[in-house]
Structures are given as C-alpha cells and as structure tokens.
Design an enzyme around this catalytic site. Structure first.
Site, mmCIF file in Angstrom:
data_model
loop_
_atom_site.group_PDB
_atom_site.id
_atom_site.type_symbol
_atom_site.label_atom_id
_atom_site.label_comp_id
_atom_site.label_asym_id
_atom_site.label_seq_id
_atom_site.Cartn_x
_atom_site.Cartn_y
_atom_site.Cartn_z
ATOM 1 N N HIS A 248 -47.462 -4.028 -29.847
ATOM 2 C CA HIS A 248 -46.297 -4.124 -30.722
ATOM 3 C C HIS A 248 -45.280 -3.016 -30.410
ATOM 4 O O HIS A 248 -44.062 -3.258 -30.384
ATOM 5 C CB HIS A 248 -46.711 -3.985 -32.192
ATOM 6 C CG HIS A 248 -47.609 -5.071 -32.691
ATOM 7 N ND1 HIS A 248 -48.953 -4.867 -32.915
ATOM 8 C CD2 HIS A 248 -47.362 -6.361 -33.020
ATOM 9 C CE1 HIS A 248 -49.485 -5.989 -33.376
ATOM 10 N NE2 HIS A 248 -48.553 -6.911 -33.444
ATOM 11 N N ALA B 205 -50.878 -4.535 -38.685
ATOM 12 C CA ALA B 205 -52.033 -4.059 -37.904
ATOM 13 C C ALA B 205 -51.554 -3.698 -36.500
ATOM 14 O O ALA B 205 -52.087 -4.160 -35.498
ATOM 15 C CB ALA B 205 -53.142 -5.111 -37.872
ATOM 16 N N LEU B 206 -50.535 -2.859 -36.446
ATOM 17 C CA LEU B 206 -49.806 -2.614 -35.209
ATOM 18 C C LEU B 206 -50.621 -1.818 -34.196
ATOM 19 O O LEU B 206 -51.440 -0.970 -34.538
ATOM 20 C CB LEU B 206 -48.505 -1.873 -35.526
ATOM 21 C CG LEU B 206 -47.559 -2.577 -36.509
ATOM 22 C CD1 LEU B 206 -46.286 -1.761 -36.668
ATOM 23 C CD2 LEU B 206 -47.251 -3.992 -36.075
ATOM 24 N N ASP C 174 -49.123 -14.288 -26.681
ATOM 25 C CA ASP C 174 -49.061 -15.569 -27.380
ATOM 26 C C ASP C 174 -48.102 -16.479 -26.608
ATOM 27 O O ASP C 174 -46.996 -16.784 -27.064
ATOM 28 C CB ASP C 174 -48.590 -15.358 -28.822
ATOM 29 C CG ASP C 174 -49.599 -14.554 -29.627
ATOM 30 O OD1 ASP C 174 -50.710 -15.054 -29.831
ATOM 31 O OD2 ASP C 174 -49.257 -13.435 -30.038
ATOM 32 N N MET D 216 -47.133 -9.287 -37.808
ATOM 33 C CA MET D 216 -48.003 -9.459 -38.973
ATOM 34 C C MET D 216 -48.745 -8.157 -39.273
ATOM 35 O O MET D 216 -49.770 -8.162 -39.956
ATOM 36 C CB MET D 216 -48.986 -10.612 -38.755
ATOM 37 C CG MET D 216 -48.311 -11.964 -38.698
ATOM 38 S SD MET D 216 -49.361 -13.360 -39.162
ATOM 39 C CE MET D 216 -50.666 -13.230 -37.957
#
Length: 277
Positions: free
Chosen positions: A34, A29-30, A147, A27
């Site tokens: 990431h 906003a690395l 997550d 999504m």
C-alpha cells in the site's frame, strides 16, 4: 494530515480543489505494498487522498468479512509518516445509508478466474469504487497489480462510465522470500506462511519454461509445483490475454499474456500473478 469520516466533509475540503488529486483506495491493514502506491501518488500528485474502508458488498464469505484485519490507528500512523494529505475512513452506514442495488456491466471480465469463485465480488468492488470516486473526485487513482483482475475491471469500468480519472497500476511488492504482500498474510499459520513463497517460485518456473513448453505443459507444471506442497492447494492457475482475461491456448494467441493464480493456504486464499510477455 486530515482524517474525515463523513463524505460531506471531504467534498468541502479546499485542498482537493487545487492541482491534481491522487487517490489510493484501501481496506486498511496497510503494508509496504500500500505504501508503495502512496509513494507513487505522492511523487505524481499535488494532493494525496487515501480511503480506509472494509467494503461489505465485495465479500461473499461473511467469515472472511468478519476476520478481515482492521488496524485503523496503526494505518493512520503509517499514512501520516508517508506524507498523506487526507484520509477518508467512513463507517458502513456512511457509505451505505441505503442498500446499493446497482448492478454493473463489467464486460465479461468478472466471469472468469475469481468471478465464479466469488459471486458478486466484483460488482461490490464496482459499487464501492464508484462511490469513493464520486466523493473524492480524484484525477488519478492508484491500484496494485497484485489484484490483476480487479485492476482490469476498474479500468473497464472507468472507461465505460466515461469517468475523468486516470487509473494507474503499480507493480506487486514482495517480501524477500517472494511472497506477494497482502493484508491477509498476517492471518496465515506459521506452517502456511512458510509454504506460501512456493507460489511465486512456481510462477517464475512457469515463465522460465515458456520458450520450450506448451501453454498446457506450463499450467500443469505450475499447478504441480504448488500442490506438491502439503500446505497449499491450487484453486486455479490460468494463463490469459491481459486485455480480455480469457485463457489462451497458444503463446501466439495474444500480444500480452499474464499468469494468474489463486491458492488455498489453510483457511486463507492467496492470489498472485506474473507477466509472461
């Protein structure tokens, strides 16, 4: 590096038809977390594809959606430096020309922990992930273990739908102070950012106690260690079977056990987890 905004452009990209395509959905906003996924994908695949899309259907809080950081230009610069081959950065209208009313059976994995606190969240994740998989058609997809519940649900989803995609979980990346890297960390106030490493410290303390304390004793100790900090408030801390995500009562209840926590740091929710065994 090629950047696309239309799904039809992706489907007509010759590089996706050669060798193994690895895919990292994000999504934006690395951060280094990431990039660690991208790096593993780069090492294991012929073509590296990354998506950047803030998916509205997985937000049950409109303010959270509105405030989610969006840094597309900076993200693209990082991805080009990391050796990404193509980026898919669609608009909301491109992804959802019509409302997506699909409801997925997630095997009950969405009814625990984050599920009751974020109604519809995991169904929204399933909607966007299946859309992205159908557009990019990767052979491998890379997700972070931060997550943890999401990763378990995506694995279940791929298996239940018989999708020909290998789901690869990648270890949590942390700052030097132990805080799990997250796009939301930039939204923390200085006071909450200073307090946030206490979350991982409490989890580590719980693991250290495992051999000499009951499950309930560990849960209480971890919660108290977090809640004793005036800037933090535990929403839940559960010790679960990694397969079913169901809470355990005894250490012998499951062969593999994970501790999962969600914490309020002011207006920001932070999640983290740690392996017990």
């Amino acid at each position: 590096m090629q950047v696309f905004t239309k799904s039809a452009e992706i489907k007509n990209t010759p590089s996706l038809k050669k060798g193994i395509t690895g895919f990292v959905p994000t999504m934006g906003a690395l951060h280094e977390g990431h990039l660690s996924l991208v790096g593993k994908c780069r090492n294991e695949c012929d073509t590296v594809a990354v998506s950047i899309f803030v998916n509205p259907t997985q937000f049950n809080d409109k303010n959270d959606l509105k405030n989610y950081p969006r840094t597309l230009d900076a993200d693209l610069a990082l991805l080009e430096k990391a050796g990404v081959d193509l980026v898919f950065a669609p608009s909301e209208a491109e992804m959802y020309p019509e409302p997506d009313n699909r409801v997925f059976d997630l095997g009950g994995l969405d009814t625990v922990m984050e599920g009751p606190l974020r109604p519809g969240h995991f169904n929204g994740v399933a909607q966007v992930v299946t859309k992205l998989f159908s557009i990019v058609e990767p052979q491998r997809a890379y997700f972070g273990e931060k997550d943890f519940q999401q990763l378990a649900i995506i694995r279940y989803l791929v298996k239940s739908l018989d999708l020909p995609i290998e789901i690869i979980g990648c270890p949590i990346r942390r700052g030097e102070d132990g805080l799990a890297l997250s796009s939301r960390n930039v939204l923390l106030t200085p006071e909450h950012r200073a307090a946030a490493p206490q979350i991982y410290a409490a989890l580590c303390k719980g693991v250290e106690m495992m051999d000499k304390a009951s499950v309930n004793e560990v849960i209480n100790t971890v919660r108290n260690a977090i809640d004793n900090n005036p800037w933090l408030s535990t929403e839940y801390f559960e010790i679960v079977d990694t397969a079913s995500l169901r809470s355990i009562k005894q250490w012998s209840d499951a062969p593999h056990i994970q501790g999962c926590v969600a914490v309020r740091a002011g207006e920001i929710r932070l999640i983290d987890n740690i392996r017990f065994k």
